[in-house]
Motif scaffolding. Structure first.
Motif, PDB file in Angstrom:
ATOM      1  N   ALA A 267       0.844  -1.199   0.000  1.00 30.96           N
ATOM      2  CA  ALA A 267       0.000   0.000   0.000  1.00 30.96           C
ATOM      3  C   ALA A 267       0.877   1.246   0.000  1.00 30.96           C
ATOM      4  N   THR A 268       0.291   2.362  -0.377  1.00 28.28           N
ATOM      5  CA  THR A 268       0.997   3.645  -0.375  1.00 28.28           C
ATOM      6  C   THR A 268       1.172   4.131   1.060  1.00 28.28           C
ATOM      7  N   GLN A 269       2.384   4.535   1.387  1.00 31.30           N
ATOM      8  CA  GLN A 269       2.684   5.029   2.729  1.00 31.30           C
ATOM      9  C   GLN A 269       2.776   6.551   2.739  1.00 31.30           C
ATOM     10  N   MET A 270       2.609   7.135   3.910  1.00 28.09           N
ATOM     11  CA  MET A 270       2.865   8.565   4.056  1.00 28.09           C
ATOM     12  C   MET A 270       4.356   8.827   3.821  1.00 28.09           C
ATOM     13  N   SER A 271       4.684  10.077   3.510  1.00 28.39           N
ATOM     14  CA  SER A 271       6.037  10.387   3.044  1.00 28.39           C
ATOM     15  C   SER A 271       6.986  10.919   4.115  1.00 28.39           C
ATOM     16  N   GLY A 272       6.557  11.056   5.341  1.00 30.40           N
ATOM     17  CA  GLY A 272       7.435  11.596   6.374  1.00 30.40           C
ATOM     18  C   GLY A 272       8.612  10.690   6.675  1.00 30.40           C
ATOM     19  N   ARG A 273       9.720  11.289   7.076  1.00 39.25           N
ATOM     20  CA  ARG A 273      10.921  10.518   7.437  1.00 39.25           C
ATOM     21  C   ARG A 273      10.634   9.669   8.679  1.00 39.25           C
ATOM     22  N   LEU A 274      11.022   8.411   8.643  1.00 40.31           N
ATOM     23  CA  LEU A 274      10.802   7.511   9.776  1.00 40.31           C
ATOM     24  C   LEU A 274      11.632   7.958  10.979  1.00 40.31           C
ATOM     25  N   SER A 275      11.023   7.893  12.132  1.00 41.92           N
ATOM     26  CA  SER A 275      11.690   8.314  13.362  1.00 41.92           C
ATOM     27  C   SER A 275      12.359   7.121  14.044  1.00 41.92           C
ATOM     28  N   HIS A 276      13.475   7.379  14.718  1.00 40.15           N
ATOM     29  CA  HIS A 276      14.125   6.328  15.506  1.00 40.15           C
ATOM     30  C   HIS A 276      13.363   6.089  16.809  1.00 40.15           C
ATOM     31  N   MET A 277      12.664   7.121  17.296  1.00 35.37           N
ATOM     32  CA  MET A 277      11.858   6.971  18.503  1.00 35.37           C
ATOM     33  C   MET A 277      10.492   6.428  18.104  1.00 35.37           C
ATOM     34  N   LYS A 278      10.064   5.346  18.749  1.00 36.60           N
ATOM     35  CA  LYS A 278       8.823   4.676  18.367  1.00 36.60           C
ATOM     36  C   LYS A 278       7.916   4.513  19.576  1.00 36.60           C
ATOM     37  N   PRO A 279       6.804   5.230  19.602  1.00 34.49           N
ATOM     38  CA  PRO A 279       6.364   6.307  18.710  1.00 34.49           C
ATOM     39  C   PRO A 279       7.101   7.600  19.027  1.00 34.49           C
ATOM     40  N   CYS A 280       7.105   8.513  18.072  1.00 33.20           N
ATOM     41  CA  CYS A 280       7.784   9.786  18.308  1.00 33.20           C
ATOM     42  C   CYS A 280       6.796  10.858  18.755  1.00 33.20           C
ATOM     43  N   LYS A 281       5.518  10.570  18.631  1.00 33.90           N
ATOM     44  CA  LYS A 281       4.507  11.548  19.022  1.00 33.90           C
ATOM     45  C   LYS A 281       3.178  10.821  19.239  1.00 33.90           C
ATOM     46  N   ILE A 282       2.451  11.242  20.282  1.00 38.53           N
ATOM     47  CA  ILE A 282       1.096  10.737  20.531  1.00 38.53           C
ATOM     48  C   ILE A 282       0.166  11.939  20.567  1.00 38.53           C
ATOM     49  N   LEU A 283      -0.934  11.859  19.844  1.00 35.83           N
ATOM     50  CA  LEU A 283      -1.914  12.942  19.832  1.00 35.83           C
ATOM     51  C   LEU A 283      -3.297  12.385  20.144  1.00 35.83           C
ATOM     52  N   HIS A 284      -4.017  13.053  21.029  1.00 36.98           N
ATOM     53  CA  HIS A 284      -5.386  12.673  21.370  1.00 36.98           C
ATOM     54  C   HIS A 284      -6.344  13.775  20.910  1.00 36.98           C
ATOM     55  N   PHE A 285      -7.309  13.407  20.085  1.00 41.74           N
ATOM     56  CA  PHE A 285      -8.386  14.312  19.667  1.00 41.74           C
ATOM     57  C   PHE A 285      -9.623  13.937  20.484  1.00 41.74           C
ATOM     58  N   HIS A 286     -10.059  14.830  21.363  1.00 40.39           N
ATOM     59  CA  HIS A 286     -11.247  14.561  22.177  1.00 40.39           C
ATOM     60  C   HIS A 286     -12.461  15.232  21.535  1.00 40.39           C
ATOM     61  N   PHE A 287     -13.481  14.418  21.245  1.00 44.37           N
ATOM     62  CA  PHE A 287     -14.723  14.922  20.682  1.00 44.37           C
ATOM     63  C   PHE A 287     -15.849  14.747  21.679  1.00 44.37           C
ATOM     64  N   GLY A 288     -16.872  15.569  21.560  1.00 44.43           N
ATOM     65  CA  GLY A 288     -18.124  15.265  22.236  1.00 44.43           C
ATOM     66  C   GLY A 288     -18.728  14.062  21.543  1.00 44.43           C
TER      67      GLY A 288
END
Length: 504
Positions: A267-288
């Motif tokens: 499959a097609t992957q996103m183009s960002g450079r792979l990080s050595h830190m896994k995961p390098c970022k966690i994001l939480h989107f809180h919805f009603g």
């Protein structure tokens, strides 16, 4: 003239000082308590000493909180330990058919780990959480295990030990050290008001993991004086585990002669450079939750379909590729098709796939995504995949472990993350006993990152909070920034929290 050597008096520990301040009757009660406690704990000397310190620390907390000693000892009733720590470890469990691939596919610093977290209304008391874990783990014998290598397959071996809670100081979903003898296959962490449990996927899936987290949290609240009944996925900590809880759910598959195909093209992957830190970022989107449900209903689709369509459009905007297809993996809980109380892995997956050129906007792809999702998650299709899984496991059953690992990399090649671009795992709505809900704010669910997928996504809902989480393997923010704009355009107002919550 030499000064005479004066032996320094050993300083009393805080617990000894507390004990000395008690009345004679109270000291006698504590002596009787720890005498019985010792009969219930037959661990190594070091682990037993550490575990006794756990209980002493809990008594000190209760004293500081103004809880009378007799009430504290009732909450810390020795019977809650059962015979778990007194008996030698003799049980073992063969891996379920979905779990057999995980140990075979492990490489250095790569491991299938996921995290479930509950956020309380007040800060976590570590000393009480430690006791809650000591009382809870016996109810989940297949979790209190270590992964061992057999001649033909890995298996789970009972590990009687002190299971310790840890302050959170590192990134989520780090690999667990399962090489050491008696090592554990899960970890319990705390940070401010958050209790997290990280599981090696070999022992359970999201459904089983949520039962463990809810039961642990209920026991923690009980130790703080809140009475919570064993219902809505909260287990009775002192109930004898049922045999069905450790069954291999894949044995329930209905026979099928159809050959379900697992092999797929990349499959097609996103183009960002792979990080050595896994995961390098966690994001939480809180919805009603009601707001999110209303927006999905406005488009006549499910919440999962709506989120998937948003992910397809955002992912297209996060890749420089102009050809190929985006394929998003969607785990499917097989318990909805086959009645099972198993706490082990009982989930498979489907892939929703769209060519990049056909991904224009959310509204245009919603019907296609909805149709694919309904078809690919149907009982008949998932039953074919169950049978294919059983056939693959059967084909390797007599292959020695020494040669099975390289063979499995070929036979199980379909599980490689290169055939997927992303994942969306929706755990659905978390139900809790009514008595427990006032103390809980929300939940979240974090997937460990794959080898090449730049993001893995989850959704879990509690009360009126639906939390959509992105685990990142690239610092490139294109995917999440595009998603945020799309959610705003759809009429949603997500509250976004980021990685600073994890201390990095």
């Amino acid at each position: 003239m030499k000064k005479p050597h004066v032996k320094k008096k050993k300083q009393e520990s805080p617990f000894q000082q507390y004990r000395e301040a008690l009345s004679d009757g109270e000291r006698e009660n504590i002596s009787r308590y720890f005498s019985r406690w010792s009969e219930h704990v037959a661990l190594s000397r070091a682990m037993k000493a550490a575990m006794r310190t756990d209980f002493e620390s809990a008594l000190l907390y209760y004293s500081a909180a103004g809880t009378p000693l007799d009430q504290a000892l009732i909450r810390l009733d020795i019977e809650n330990l059962g015979g778990f720590y007194a008996r030698p470890a003799v049980q073992w469990y063969p891996l379920d058919d979905a779990a057999k691939i995980y140990p075979l596919s492990m490489k250095q610093n790569e491991m299938a780990v996921f995290r479930l977290s509950v956020y309380l209304k007040e800060a976590v008391v570590p000393d009480i959480l430690q006791i809650a874990l000591a009382f809870t783990v016996k109810r989940f014998p297949s979790f209190a295990t270590t992964v061992k290598k057999g001649f033909f397959w890995h298996y789970l071996d009972a590990a009687k030990r002190r299971y310790a809670v840890e302050p959170e100081t590192d990134i989520p979903c780090r690999p667990l050290n399962i090489a050491a003898s008696g090592s554990q296959s899960f970890r319990v962490l705390y940070f401010k008001n958050r209790i997290s449990v990280e599981f090696f996927h070999v022992i359970t899936d999201g459904t089983g993991g949520m039962v463990f987290l809810k039961t642990l949290t209920a026991e923690y609240l009980r130790l703080l004086g809140v009475s919570i009944p064993p219902e809505s996925g909260v287990y009775d900590r002192n109930e004898t585990p049922y045999e069905c809880e450790t069954e291999n759910g894949f044995a329930l598959a209905e026979s099928s002669e159809k050959n379900a195909g697992f092999l797929d093209k990349p499959a097609t992957q996103m183009s960002g450079r792979l990080s050595h830190m896994k995961p390098c970022k966690i994001l939480h989107f809180h919805f009603g939750a009601a707001e999110l449900k209303a927006v999905a209903r406005k488009h006549n689709v499910t919440i999962t379909t709506f989120i998937l369509a948003q992910m397809f459009v955002a992912q297209k905007g996060a890749t420089d590729e102009r050809g190929g297809e985006i394929n998003i993996q969607v785990p499917v809980n097989m318990r909805k098709f086959y009645p099972s109380e198993t706490l082990r892995n009982f989930a498979l997956y489907c892939g929703v796939r769209l060519p990049l050129r056909e991904i224009t906007n959310v509204d245009s792809i919603l019907p296609v995504v909805s149709e694919q999702l309904a078809k690919k998650t149907s009982k008949s299709v998932m039953n074919e995949m169950m049978n294919a899984t059983l056939r693959m496991v059967h084909s390797l059953r007599w292959v020695p472990m020494l040669v099975k690992k390289p063979a499995a990399s070929i036979v199980y090649g379909f599980l490689g993350d290169k055939i997927f671009s992303n994942t969306l795992s929706n755990l659905g709505v978390v139900a809790l006993p009514r008595e427990m809900t006032p103390y809980v704010d929300h939940f979240d669910f974090v997937l460990g990152t794959a080898k090449s997928n730049r993001a893995s996504c989850t959704l879990v809902t509690f009360g009126d909070v639906a939390t959509f989480t992105i685990s990142k393997l690239t610092a490139d923010p294109s995917f999440e920034e595009r998603l945020y704009r799309q959610f705003i355009e759809a009429g949603l107002k997500p509250c976004v929290e980021g990685s600073e919550l994890y201390g990095y």
